[in-house]
Write an enzyme that holds these catalytic residues in place. Structure first.
Site, PDB file in Angstrom:
ATOM      1  N   HIS A  39       0.915  -1.114   0.137  1.00  0.00           N
ATOM      2  CA  HIS A  39       0.198  -0.135  -0.009  1.00  0.00           C
ATOM      3  C   HIS A  39       0.856   1.150   0.007  1.00  0.00           C
ATOM      4  O   HIS A  39       0.560   2.295  -0.884  1.00  0.00           O
ATOM      5  CB  HIS A  39      -0.933   0.052   1.209  1.00  0.00           C
ATOM      6  CG  HIS A  39      -1.686  -1.391   1.345  1.00  0.00           C
ATOM      7  ND1 HIS A  39      -2.004  -1.878   2.405  1.00  0.00           N
ATOM      8  CD2 HIS A  39      -2.766  -1.384   0.536  1.00  0.00           C
ATOM      9  CE1 HIS A  39      -2.825  -2.828   2.398  1.00  0.00           C
ATOM     10  NE2 HIS A  39      -3.605  -2.355   1.215  1.00  0.00           N
ATOM     11  N   LYS A 158      -0.880  -6.511  -7.913  1.00  0.00           N
ATOM     12  CA  LYS A 158      -1.023  -7.743  -7.093  1.00  0.00           C
ATOM     13  C   LYS A 158      -2.650  -8.247  -7.600  1.00  0.00           C
ATOM     14  O   LYS A 158      -2.990  -9.471  -7.572  1.00  0.00           O
ATOM     15  CB  LYS A 158      -0.983  -7.271  -5.669  1.00  0.00           C
ATOM     16  CG  LYS A 158      -1.772  -8.118  -4.764  1.00  0.00           C
ATOM     17  CD  LYS A 158      -1.188  -9.489  -4.414  1.00  0.00           C
ATOM     18  CE  LYS A 158      -1.969 -10.271  -3.490  1.00  0.00           C
ATOM     19  NZ  LYS A 158      -3.318  -9.829  -3.006  1.00  0.00           N
ATOM     20  N   SER A 194      -0.041  -8.893   1.255  1.00  0.00           N
ATOM     21  CA  SER A 194      -1.477  -8.800   1.431  1.00  0.00           C
ATOM     22  C   SER A 194      -2.074  -8.599   2.997  1.00  0.00           C
ATOM     23  O   SER A 194      -1.276  -9.233   3.840  1.00  0.00           O
ATOM     24  CB  SER A 194      -2.117 -10.234   0.698  1.00  0.00           C
ATOM     25  OG  SER A 194      -3.430 -10.289   1.161  1.00  0.00           O
ATOM     26  N   ARG A 196      -4.258 -10.012   3.992  1.00  0.00           N
ATOM     27  CA  ARG A 196      -5.012 -11.414   4.285  1.00  0.00           C
ATOM     28  C   ARG A 196      -3.751 -12.207   4.890  1.00  0.00           C
ATOM     29  O   ARG A 196      -4.050 -13.479   5.298  1.00  0.00           O
ATOM     30  CB  ARG A 196      -5.792 -12.065   3.310  1.00  0.00           C
ATOM     31  CG  ARG A 196      -7.043 -11.272   2.863  1.00  0.00           C
ATOM     32  CD  ARG A 196      -7.938 -11.912   1.780  1.00  0.00           C
ATOM     33  NE  ARG A 196      -9.313 -11.446   1.907  1.00  0.00           N
ATOM     34  CZ  ARG A 196     -10.058 -10.572   1.105  1.00  0.00           C
ATOM     35  NH1 ARG A 196      -9.116 -10.265   0.074  1.00  0.00           N
ATOM     36  NH2 ARG A 196     -10.876 -10.166   1.015  1.00  0.00           N
TER      37      ARG A 196
HETATM   38  P1  AMP Z   1      -6.422  -3.720  -0.342  1.00  0.00           P
HETATM   39  O1  AMP Z   1      -6.338  -3.036   0.707  1.00  0.00           O
HETATM   40  O2  AMP Z   1      -6.109  -5.152  -0.385  1.00  0.00           O
HETATM   41  O3  AMP Z   1      -7.692  -3.654  -1.213  1.00  0.00           O
HETATM   42  O4  AMP Z   1      -5.457  -3.238  -1.639  1.00  0.00           O
HETATM   43  C1  AMP Z   1      -5.484  -1.811  -1.886  1.00  0.00           C
HETATM   44  C2  AMP Z   1      -4.761  -1.411  -3.139  1.00  0.00           C
HETATM   45  O5  AMP Z   1      -3.360  -1.997  -2.601  1.00  0.00           O
HETATM   46  C3  AMP Z   1      -5.003  -2.296  -4.278  1.00  0.00           C
HETATM   47  O6  AMP Z   1      -4.853  -1.491  -5.346  1.00  0.00           O
HETATM   48  C4  AMP Z   1      -4.160  -3.300  -4.220  1.00  0.00           C
HETATM   49  O7  AMP Z   1      -3.912  -3.819  -5.662  1.00  0.00           O
HETATM   50  C5  AMP Z   1      -2.800  -2.776  -3.543  1.00  0.00           C
HETATM   51  N1  AMP Z   1      -2.032  -3.808  -3.158  1.00  0.00           N
HETATM   52  C6  AMP Z   1      -2.301  -4.680  -2.457  1.00  0.00           C
HETATM   53  N2  AMP Z   1      -1.252  -5.699  -2.084  1.00  0.00           N
HETATM   54  C7  AMP Z   1      -0.303  -5.123  -2.787  1.00  0.00           C
HETATM   55  C8  AMP Z   1       1.059  -5.491  -3.037  1.00  0.00           C
HETATM   56  N3  AMP Z   1       1.532  -6.439  -2.215  1.00  0.00           N
HETATM   57  N4  AMP Z   1       1.910  -4.797  -3.679  1.00  0.00           N
HETATM   58  C9  AMP Z   1       1.368  -3.609  -4.563  1.00  0.00           C
HETATM   59  N5  AMP Z   1       0.205  -3.264  -4.269  1.00  0.00           N
HETATM   60  C10 AMP Z   1      -0.543  -3.763  -3.592  1.00  0.00           C
END
Ligand code: AMP
Length: 289
Positions: A39, A158, A194, A196
């Protein structure tokens, strides 16, 4: 400058309109929180694009509409104190924390009843496994765009299909902004970062490495052999995943990175994506071969 926390949609829109009037560029990073370096790399990318005078907004919203009833909405990890501190350190200008009541009003007779649906590239892969997921994603992202009024929105590779679906939505509906998809950040052993990953217990953390290992080994093979039948690569991936007792393959696909159409003959440049359960945790990862 001090970071502002904004929770009201009207307040966010007023700020954004004022910035635009003042000629300031707005960079936007939508997230579901429980922030990690992946992020934060998006925040840095947004800052790089809008410059030191520009405004960077990071939103945290765990969007109920993109979770199916059986999924992990209630369990989704949250740590607002830590997220706030990380955003401060990254010089985020506004931490936007919209509230469920305003996002999806349920008042009698005027409840929320509109959705944004991409009808082609959101049907396969994640859309096949999670049929209501992208409807929730496109709807909430469209809403957030109307609140933050960004010049540029940064997403992570990702979630490859998500990035493609958002790009398509922005193009199809003429949102006046640019979508940037930034590279996936990984742990030193290869696991894609992640929120998760926090769910992984005991040996599951080690077994989760099977995703990045499958991607890496497939890429090596395609680079060496040139053109390989997707069916053969799929078999090899299935075998690697079934060698891990806690892992269960959901899907592995080989497709054109622009159209997301599956290919039978895989070659360098083909996109590969997979989803795998490790224990009860569903993980996704992808790579350009
Ligand atoms: P999320 O909070 O998981 O919904 O992710 C928010 C944003 O962060 C989304 O655009 C994801 O694709 C990005 N994101 C999540 N994990 C990664 C990662 N390991 N590397 C780069 N961007 C990420």
């Amino acid at each position: 400058m001090l970071m502002r926390k904004v929770t009201k949609v009207g307040a966010m829109q007023r700020l954004a309109r004022q910035w635009r009037q003042d000629g300031l560029r707005i960079g936007f990073v939508p997230t579901m929180g429980f922030l990690h370096d992946g992020h934060l790399s998006l925040v840095r990318r947004a800052r790089q694009i809008v410059g030191p005078k520009g405004m960077v907004v990071l939103s945290i919203y765990v969007n109920p509409m993109q979770f199916a009833p059986t999924e992990d909405l209630a369990a989704y990890p949250r740590d607002l104190a830590r997220d706030t501190e990380l955003c401060r350190k990254e010089a985020v200008d506004v931490l936007f924390l919209p509230m469920n009541e305003e996002m999806y009003p349920a008042d009698h007779g005027r409840e929320f009843s509109t959705a944004v649906v991409e009808e082609k590239i959101s049907r396969c892969m994640e859309g096949a496994s999670r049929p209501t997921h992208f409807r929730g994603v496109t709807t909430v992202v469209a809403k957030l765009f109307n609140m933050v009024l960004p010049d540029v929105a940064v997403f992570g590779a990702k979630d490859f299909q998500q990035g493609a679906v958002i790009q398509r939505m922005v193009r199809d509906l003429n949102f006046p902004l640019k979508v940037v998809v930034a590279p996936t950040l990984r742990e030193s052993d290869g696991l894609a970062m992640s929120s998760r990953n926090k769910y992984l217990q005991g040996d599951e953390r080690r077994q989760a490495l099977v995703l990045s290992r499958c991607l890496r080994q497939t890429r090596e093979r395609v680079r060496k052999e040139g053109v390989v039948a997707a069916a053969r690569l799929r078999d090899a991936v299935a075998a690697m995943v079934s060698a891990e007792p806690a892992a269960r393959l959901d899907y592995v696909e080989f497709f054109d990175p622009e159209t997301l159409v599956a290919v039978e003959a895989v070659e360098p440049g083909t996109q590969m994506a997979m989803a795998t359960f490790v224990g009860r945790t569903r993980l996704i990862d992808n790579i350009k071969l």
